[in-house]
Write a protein that holds these residues in place. Structure first.
Motif, PDB file in Angstrom:
ATOM      1  N   CYS A   1      -2.579  13.046  21.942  1.00 35.08           N
ATOM      2  CA  CYS A   1      -3.627  13.735  21.949  1.00 35.08           C
ATOM      3  C   CYS A   1      -3.174  14.939  21.206  1.00 35.08           C
ATOM      4  N   GLY A   2      -2.035  15.645  21.791  1.00 38.74           N
ATOM      5  CA  GLY A   2      -1.676  16.943  21.264  1.00 38.74           C
ATOM      6  C   GLY A   2      -0.370  17.127  21.078  1.00 38.74           C
ATOM      7  N   THR A  69       0.978  16.262  24.774  1.00 40.21           N
ATOM      8  CA  THR A  69       0.130  15.765  25.604  1.00 40.21           C
ATOM      9  C   THR A  69      -0.664  14.678  25.344  1.00 40.21           C
ATOM     10  N   ARG A  70      -0.489  13.480  26.137  1.00 43.95           N
ATOM     11  CA  ARG A  70      -0.779  12.160  25.687  1.00 43.95           C
ATOM     12  C   ARG A  70      -2.236  11.821  26.251  1.00 43.95           C
ATOM     13  N   TRP A  71      -3.032  11.125  25.403  1.00 37.63           N
ATOM     14  CA  TRP A  71      -4.225  10.486  25.750  1.00 37.63           C
ATOM     15  C   TRP A  71      -4.172   8.924  25.560  1.00 37.63           C
ATOM     16  N   SER A  72      -3.876   8.245  26.656  1.00 40.79           N
ATOM     17  CA  SER A  72      -3.115   6.927  26.352  1.00 40.79           C
ATOM     18  C   SER A  72      -4.316   6.085  25.674  1.00 40.79           C
ATOM     19  N   THR A  73      -3.608   5.249  24.501  1.00 38.51           N
ATOM     20  CA  THR A  73      -4.389   4.107  24.055  1.00 38.51           C
ATOM     21  C   THR A  73      -3.729   2.924  24.123  1.00 38.51           C
ATOM     22  N   HIS A  74      -2.405   2.838  24.126  1.00 36.85           N
ATOM     23  CA  HIS A  74      -1.738   1.619  24.257  1.00 36.85           C
ATOM     24  C   HIS A  74      -0.536   1.665  25.715  1.00 36.85           C
ATOM     25  N   GLY A  75      -1.086   1.299  26.554  1.00 32.65           N
ATOM     26  CA  GLY A  75      -0.020   1.214  27.980  1.00 32.65           C
ATOM     27  C   GLY A  75      -0.676   2.392  28.724  1.00 32.65           C
ATOM     28  N   ALA A  82       4.744   8.162  28.830  1.00 31.33           N
ATOM     29  CA  ALA A  82       4.623   9.310  28.241  1.00 31.33           C
ATOM     30  C   ALA A  82       5.497   9.468  27.056  1.00 31.33           C
ATOM     31  N   HIS A  83       5.067  10.634  26.336  1.00 28.94           N
ATOM     32  CA  HIS A  83       5.905  10.930  24.815  1.00 28.94           C
ATOM     33  C   HIS A  83       6.722  12.103  25.350  1.00 28.94           C
ATOM     34  N   PRO A  84       7.899  12.304  24.826  1.00 23.15           N
ATOM     35  CA  PRO A  84       8.536  11.771  23.664  1.00 23.15           C
ATOM     36  C   PRO A  84       9.045  10.391  23.938  1.00 23.15           C
ATOM     37  N   HIS A  96       3.771  11.497  19.143  1.00 21.61           N
ATOM     38  CA  HIS A  96       2.805  10.853  18.067  1.00 21.61           C
ATOM     39  C   HIS A  96       1.357  11.152  18.742  1.00 21.61           C
ATOM     40  N   ASN A  97       0.389  11.388  17.751  1.00 21.80           N
ATOM     41  CA  ASN A  97      -0.977  11.351  18.028  1.00 21.80           C
ATOM     42  C   ASN A  97      -1.497  10.212  17.197  1.00 21.80           C
ATOM     43  N   GLY A  98      -2.338   9.529  17.810  1.00 18.98           N
ATOM     44  CA  GLY A  98      -3.312   8.228  16.805  1.00 18.98           C
ATOM     45  C   GLY A  98      -2.494   6.747  17.315  1.00 18.98           C
ATOM     46  N   ILE A  99      -2.878   6.113  16.382  1.00 19.01           N
ATOM     47  CA  ILE A  99      -2.460   4.538  16.736  1.00 19.01           C
ATOM     48  C   ILE A  99      -1.620   4.073  15.580  1.00 19.01           C
ATOM     49  N   THR A 121       4.091   1.408  24.724  1.00 21.72           N
ATOM     50  CA  THR A 121       3.174   2.041  23.654  1.00 21.72           C
ATOM     51  C   THR A 121       3.574   1.664  22.069  1.00 21.72           C
ATOM     52  N   ASP A 122       2.335   1.815  21.452  1.00 16.69           N
ATOM     53  CA  ASP A 122       2.612   1.577  20.026  1.00 16.69           C
ATOM     54  C   ASP A 122       3.560   2.570  19.428  1.00 16.69           C
ATOM     55  N   THR A 123       3.663   3.532  19.874  1.00 14.38           N
ATOM     56  CA  THR A 123       4.799   4.960  19.649  1.00 14.38           C
ATOM     57  C   THR A 123       6.097   4.305  19.404  1.00 14.38           C
TER      58      THR A 123
END
Ligand code: GLU
Length: 248
Positions: A1-2, A69-75, A82-84, A96-99, A121-123
């Motif tokens: 997300c951020g 800061t993650r807003w999860s879309t995959h997982g 969590a990222h990184p 990464h932000n997005g998909i 994650t997709d990331t």
């Protein structure tokens, strides 16, 4: 997300941590930081930034790093997701932000070539793809340019890699803003992340590849160096944290 990235002359750890706190208004379920320089060290936790702060070192020698800061879309929101995210060696770290829409195909292909994944994650395809390009002898800017050719979807992401100077970042469809401070250069999803440090900003366009070093930002479009206008943002830090609105 951020996302936030910093490279300069100061300790990156508190700068990244405070930058993430400034991005909290966007909402998130996990947070993490990668500190670069010599090695790449990753710290990440599900939950609030205070949980991340507990695992961050008190002090670091690192003057380069990225945060998320993650807003999860995959997982699910877990420590592992969590990222990184990194490759197997831990030498390449990505926020990464997005998909990444074609991550399934890319993951299957990478697994056939022997890559082991540690998240849902997709990331995570991105650090593995970058690692392959670096292993083939490319520099980090060239490696990220090659990886972007393989990705479908909308994203902004930033990469640090052991043995490579600074941060390389790119965007397609997701926001990315650069900040130009006296003590270094920033990138973020949004100005509040770094507005205490500088109001001088520039906006990379879709497809741009950005190389941030202590000396500043170099931006490439289709392999050629380009200029993106530097403008001064006028909001004060408090207003900026609310995106110009009176309330969150
Ligand atoms: N798609 C990525 C994930 O689920 C990034 C989400 C985000 O933008 O925070 O981990």
């Amino acid at each position: 997300c951020g996302i936030i990235g910093y490279v300069g002359t100061e300790d990156a750890r508190p700068i990244l941590r405070d930058g993430l706190a400034n991005l909290e208004y966007r909402g998130y379920d996990s947070a993490g930081v990668a500190l670069g320089g010599g090695n790449v060290d990753v710290y990440k936790r599900r939950g609030e930034i205070s949980a991340l702060t507990e695992v961050l070192p008190e002090r670091s020698d690192s003057t380069v790093g990225v945060g998320h800061t993650r807003w999860s879309t995959h997982g699910e929101p877990t420590d592992a997701n969590a990222h990184p995210h990194t490759d197997e060696s831990g030498d390449v770290a990505v926020v990464h932000n997005g998909i990444i829409e074609n991550y399934d195909d890319l993951r299957a292909e990478l697994e056939v070539r022997g890559h082991e994944f540690t998240s849902e994650t997709d990331t995570e395809v991105v650090p593995h793809l970058v690692e392959e390009e670096l292993a083939s002898g490319l520099g980090l800017v060239e490696a990220v340019s090659a990886v972007v050719e393989r990705l479908a979807g909308s994203y902004a992401f930033a990469v640090v890699a052991a043995g490579h100077d600074g941060i390389v970042a790119t965007r397609r469809g997701n926001p990315l803003v650069l900040g130009h401070a006296d003590h270094g250069a920033f990138l973020a999803s949004d100005v509040p992340a770094f507005v205490e440090h500088t109001r001088r900003v520039s906006y990379p366009e879709d497809g741009d590849i950005v190389h941030l070093t202590e000396a500043g930002a170099t931006i490439y479009a289709d392999g050629e160096e380009v200029n993106r206008e530097v403008v001064e943002v006028e909001w004060d830090a408090e207003a900026a944290e609310k995106g110009g609105y009176d309330h969150y």
